[in-house]
Enzyme design. Sequence first.
Site, mmCIF file in Angstrom:
data_model
loop_
_atom_site.group_PDB
_atom_site.id
_atom_site.type_symbol
_atom_site.label_atom_id
_atom_site.label_comp_id
_atom_site.label_asym_id
_atom_site.label_seq_id
_atom_site.Cartn_x
_atom_site.Cartn_y
_atom_site.Cartn_z
ATOM 1 N N GLU A 134 -27.634 9.162 -30.417
ATOM 2 C CA GLU A 134 -26.814 10.060 -29.600
ATOM 3 C C GLU A 134 -25.569 10.576 -30.315
ATOM 4 O O GLU A 134 -25.133 11.705 -30.072
ATOM 5 C CB GLU A 134 -26.477 9.467 -28.232
ATOM 6 C CG GLU A 134 -25.615 8.248 -28.213
ATOM 7 C CD GLU A 134 -25.306 7.859 -26.747
ATOM 8 O OE1 GLU A 134 -24.673 8.652 -26.059
ATOM 9 O OE2 GLU A 134 -25.723 6.760 -26.321
ATOM 10 N N SER A 190 -20.117 9.029 -18.552
ATOM 11 C CA SER A 190 -19.958 7.925 -17.600
ATOM 12 C C SER A 190 -18.930 6.953 -18.158
ATOM 13 O O SER A 190 -17.999 6.529 -17.476
ATOM 14 C CB SER A 190 -21.289 7.209 -17.406
ATOM 15 O OG SER A 190 -22.316 8.117 -17.132
ATOM 16 N N SER A 193 -16.766 7.255 -25.476
ATOM 17 C CA SER A 193 -16.905 6.883 -26.885
ATOM 18 C C SER A 193 -15.947 7.715 -27.717
ATOM 19 O O SER A 193 -15.824 8.918 -27.492
ATOM 20 C CB SER A 193 -18.323 7.156 -27.402
ATOM 21 O OG SER A 193 -19.165 6.075 -27.100
ATOM 22 N N ARG A 205 -18.284 5.484 -34.870
ATOM 23 C CA ARG A 205 -17.659 5.227 -33.568
ATOM 24 C C ARG A 205 -16.534 4.239 -33.808
ATOM 25 O O ARG A 205 -16.760 3.165 -34.377
ATOM 26 C CB ARG A 205 -18.696 4.642 -32.617
ATOM 27 C CG ARG A 205 -18.194 4.429 -31.198
ATOM 28 C CD ARG A 205 -19.303 3.839 -30.319
ATOM 29 N NE ARG A 205 -18.932 3.807 -28.904
ATOM 30 C CZ ARG A 205 -18.178 2.870 -28.351
ATOM 31 N NH1 ARG A 205 -17.694 1.872 -29.087
ATOM 32 N NH2 ARG A 205 -17.899 2.903 -27.056
HETATM 33 P P1 ADP Z 1 -23.606 10.689 -19.292
HETATM 34 O O1 ADP Z 1 -24.336 11.098 -20.541
HETATM 35 O O2 ADP Z 1 -23.066 9.298 -19.333
HETATM 36 O O3 ADP Z 1 -24.367 10.993 -18.054
HETATM 37 P P2 ADP Z 1 -21.930 13.116 -19.052
HETATM 38 O O4 ADP Z 1 -21.262 13.676 -20.254
HETATM 39 O O5 ADP Z 1 -23.086 13.861 -18.512
HETATM 40 O O6 ADP Z 1 -22.272 11.589 -19.324
HETATM 41 O O7 ADP Z 1 -20.805 12.958 -17.961
HETATM 42 C C1 ADP Z 1 -21.010 12.275 -16.732
HETATM 43 C C2 ADP Z 1 -19.723 12.368 -15.939
HETATM 44 O O8 ADP Z 1 -19.424 13.740 -15.688
HETATM 45 C C3 ADP Z 1 -19.754 11.719 -14.589
HETATM 46 O O9 ADP Z 1 -19.400 10.356 -14.659
HETATM 47 C C4 ADP Z 1 -18.726 12.521 -13.805
HETATM 48 O O10 ADP Z 1 -17.425 12.026 -14.063
HETATM 49 C C5 ADP Z 1 -18.808 13.901 -14.437
HETATM 50 N N1 ADP Z 1 -19.604 14.906 -13.717
HETATM 51 C C6 ADP Z 1 -19.455 16.260 -13.873
HETATM 52 N N2 ADP Z 1 -20.317 16.936 -13.109
HETATM 53 C C7 ADP Z 1 -21.052 16.019 -12.433
HETATM 54 C C8 ADP Z 1 -22.114 16.120 -11.482
HETATM 55 N N3 ADP Z 1 -22.582 17.306 -11.043
HETATM 56 N N4 ADP Z 1 -22.648 14.963 -11.005
HETATM 57 C C9 ADP Z 1 -22.190 13.771 -11.413
HETATM 58 N N5 ADP Z 1 -21.190 13.620 -12.311
HETATM 59 C C10 ADP Z 1 -20.605 14.717 -12.820
#
Ligand code: ADP
Length: 367
Positions: A134, A190, A193, A205
């Site tokens: 990733e 979520s 990093s 990292r």
């Molecule tokens: P991951 O790869 O861990 O899923 P992202 O870069 O996609 O990470 O970011 C997830 C975060 O983005 C969520 O924890 C929340 O804070 C935010 N977020 C933005 N838009 C949304 C959405 N439509 N639904 C849920 N979370 C969202």
Amino acid sequence: SLKKQPFPWFGLDIGGTLVKLVYFEPLFLTPDEEKKEEESLKQIRKYLTSNTAYGTTGVRDTHLELKNIDLEGYKGNLHFIRFPTDQMEVFMKMVIEKQFATLIDTFQATGGGSYKFEEKFHSEINVHLNKLDELVCLIKGINFVDRHSDMNGESECFSIQNPSLGNDQIVKEPFDFRNPYPYVAVNIGSGVSIMLVNSENDFSRITGTSLGGGTFFGLCCLLTKCKTFDDAIELATHGDSTKVDKLVSDIYGESGYTKFGLAGSVVASSFGKMNSAEHREQATRQDIAKALLVTITNNIGSLAINAAIQHGVERIVFVGNFLRVNPISMRLLAYAMHYWSNGSQKALFLEHEGYFGAVGALLGNVC
Ligand code: ADP
């Protein structure tokens, strides 16, 4: 390599909260290629490009579409689609229904979910996941998008003008990212990093925190009963975090802690007022959402600036979907980077905030 792979070209980033799907729509196929384009491939193309919503939870971010880019000798449009990771079943159903699976035997995939869901993809829809790292995908994706993005004449990379001005509207200032190294990349998904990037092929990292976008959204759901991330941000937009946080002035009085230069307006204790019943009664859902946003954002900002100072790096690039529809956090981060470094460090942002991993996955091992 990608070139040897037949269409359709996808990149999948299966995160802890959101799945990011990037789709390359080839334009100007030669008559020969047109002829070879099977009916089911045409259907996929039509389905993805003529809709902006898929099922009840899939969304295509049309404002991010990259038109007419060059990829491996083809001209085409790059589309950006996302849906919640807990809707993976629905996505798999669509892959079957729309007959993706008759054409695709492998998805280029990254993110933790490419491990978690590998077996499920294989056993349930007979699709392999080619798992890609990733961080490698993220850095590759940033590079590629910055080079190919012409956001209707606007710059992919930008900083924020006058972040100290309190109002939540932001004015973007284009930043030339062609020679960005070294930089610190802060991916706020979520979790968080933080990477040191010395060149396209030399990065590591260096730190991170579990207090990330998922923490903001999760706690906001708990404390305000909001349902969506967009609602959480909307609440925060109308809130006043000083009704929730204990400020230096709440402890020292208006003068602040002058001996060590802490102004009265500085937060001394995030959520520090919430032990008092009286203050709890006065704090609205909006105030709580704003305080959560400020708490999580400033904690990330503090880690980011320390990492940058420790490694002597001036540019700090913030990405990840936490920044989606979230100018409050962008402004706070921009202000914090400037303030805590006496102006030597700069916070940078990218228009395609959460999609770089998926773009990197699409590029696979070729670019
Ligand atoms: P991951 O790869 O861990 O899923 P992202 O870069 O996609 O990470 O970011 C997830 C975060 O983005 C969520 O924890 C929340 O804070 C935010 N977020 C933005 N838009 C949304 C959405 N439509 N639904 C849920 N979370 C969202």
